[in-house]
Write a protein that holds these residues in place. Structure first.
Motif, short mmCIF file in Angstrom:
data_model
loop_
_atom_site.label_atom_id
_atom_site.label_comp_id
_atom_site.label_asym_id
_atom_site.label_seq_id
_atom_site.Cartn_x
_atom_site.Cartn_y
_atom_site.Cartn_z
N THR A 90 0.85 -1.03 -0.14
CA THR A 90 0.03 -0.01 0.13
C THR A 90 0.89 1.15 -0.12
O THR A 90 2.09 1.08 0.28
N VAL A 91 0.51 2.46 -0.35
CA VAL A 91 0.86 3.69 -0.32
C VAL A 91 -0.12 4.60 0.52
O VAL A 91 -1.29 4.70 0.17
N TYR A 92 0.25 5.03 1.71
CA TYR A 92 -0.37 5.84 2.37
C TYR A 92 -0.02 7.30 2.32
O TYR A 92 1.06 7.67 2.37
N ARG A 93 -1.13 8.01 2.05
CA ARG A 93 -0.84 9.74 1.83
C ARG A 93 -1.64 10.25 2.76
O ARG A 93 -2.93 10.65 2.76
N PRO A 94 -1.09 10.59 3.70
CA PRO A 94 -1.69 11.51 5.13
C PRO A 94 -2.10 12.70 4.69
O PRO A 94 -1.44 13.38 3.79
N LEU A 134 8.25 2.19 5.11
CA LEU A 134 9.56 3.00 4.66
C LEU A 134 9.43 4.62 5.28
O LEU A 134 8.06 4.80 5.55
N ARG A 135 10.22 5.17 5.23
CA ARG A 135 10.40 6.73 5.61
C ARG A 135 9.71 7.50 4.50
O ARG A 135 9.42 7.02 3.27
N PRO A 136 9.01 8.75 4.83
CA PRO A 136 8.11 9.11 3.96
C PRO A 136 8.94 9.58 2.46
O PRO A 136 10.21 10.04 2.67
N ALA A 137 8.24 9.44 1.44
CA ALA A 137 8.92 9.97 0.09
C ALA A 137 8.83 11.39 0.15
O ALA A 137 8.34 12.08 1.09
N ILE A 191 3.87 7.64 2.21
CA ILE A 191 4.37 6.62 2.93
C ILE A 191 4.11 4.92 2.30
O ILE A 191 2.96 4.64 2.56
N ALA A 192 5.05 4.54 2.00
CA ALA A 192 5.09 3.00 1.35
C ALA A 192 5.21 1.90 2.25
O ALA A 192 5.78 1.99 3.20
N ALA A 193 4.17 0.89 2.34
CA ALA A 193 4.36 -0.02 3.25
C ALA A 193 4.16 -1.54 2.66
O ALA A 193 3.13 -1.53 1.76
#
Length: 317
Positions: A17-21, A66-69, A74-76
């Motif tokens: 997943t890629v989380y976009r806060p 992973l640390r934020p791009a 944030i990819a997980a």
């Protein structure tokens, strides 16, 4: 009836997943409180991010965050029977439910500066009560070093190897049944004295009902009260647990060996006791744990004075 594993678990492929806060998230500052010291086999950091194992309702899982791009995303990735559960829980883990907008620290130079330097600090919500409660019990009234070693020993002996490509030696916390099967001599051999092991066993005896009681509580303070109905669980242990499992924004670890001194020195330049700490934090009621986290993240240097707590070996007494 045989449980049906998710397709990802059967195939061994990760759930990604890629989380976009909506706002900036500092992964290290937010998740750093979850690991229990340098020996914790459930947590391992590297330059790219963190590996973390979980005992989810669907089974074991390994989560790689992973640390934020550059754009803040944030990819997980996750592996194991619980991979889909832990990926679904990722936003809350990274503080999506933790709203700091009503916290006003403009009147305090140290807090204002810390908030400015740590805009991505959030309170992590794991949703896993037992995984937060048992190590908190082990940490009662002993040095951190003793507790970290005991926790690591128990997980090495009884934990499940982490699924997926996790670093060697990582473990998933035991199931409830496995925890209940730990004999008294292994608690002792791990360095957990009888008082703490009795508290752990009291929790394990009522764990399902305790999770229902805290999960169904009308407020987080009610959840803290529910925890304290178990013999051996006081306000410090309840606070240390709910800060992690429920992202409690206000509960303070009263009774901590150093915290009151640290808060007092940071806010007024002198040591205080627990009552004095609570008095100092009262203007931020509702946000007191957030204020404590800002103090800890501020870079303020706590002046240790007096004797340190002696390290004791509980294994052979």
């Amino acid at each position: 009836m045989t449980a049906v594993l998710p397709e990802s678990a059967r195939s061994g492929r990760p759930v990604e997943t890629v989380y976009r806060p909506k706002a900036q998230v500092d992964v290290a500052a937010t998740l750093g409180l979850l690991g229990r010291g340098p020996y914790d086999p459930t947590t391992q950091w590297d330059l790219r991010g963190v590996w973390r194992t979980w005992r989810t309702p669907l089974g074991a899982a390994t989560l790689r965050v992973l640390r934020p791009a550059a754009d803040g995303s944030i990819a997980a990735s996750a592996w194991g029977p619980g991979a889909e559960w832990v990926v679904a829980a990722l936003p809350a883990l990274l503080g999506s439910e933790d709203d700091w907008s009503a916290l006003d620290v403009s009147g305090n130079v140290l807090l204002r500066g810390s908030l400015h330097r740590n805009p991505g600090l959030r309170l992590a919500k794991t949703g896993r009560l037992l995984e937060a409660l048992l190590p908190a019990i082990i940490e009662q009234r002993v040095t951190s070093l003793e507790a970290y070693r005991s926790w690591a020993r128990l997980l090495r002996w009884y934990g499940e190897p982490a699924p997926g490509p996790a670093p060697e030696g990582m473990r998933v916390t035991p199931t409830l049944e496995q925890w209940r099967g730990v004999p008294s001599w292994d608690w002792h051999r791990a360095g957990v004295d009888p008082r703490r092991s009795r508290a752990a066993q009291a929790v394990l005896a009522v764990a399902p009902s305790l999770e229902r009681a805290t999960g169904g509580s009308a407020t987080l303070d009610d959840a803290a009260a529910a925890l304290q109905t178990v013999p051996g669980i006081g306000i410090w242990t309840a606070a240390e647990t709910l800060q992690r499992s429920h992202a409690h924004p206000d509960l303070v670890s009263v009774g901590d060996y150093h915290l009151a001194h640290y808060v007092g020195e940071a806010l007024i330049g002198e040591r205080v006791d627990d009552d004095g700490m609570l008095e100092l934090l009262e203007p931020w009621r509702g946000h007191r744990q957030r204020v404590v986290r800002l103090i800890l993240a501020s870079g303020f240097r706590f002046q240790r004075r007096g004797p340190r707590m002696a390290v004791q070996d509980h294994r052979w007494h």
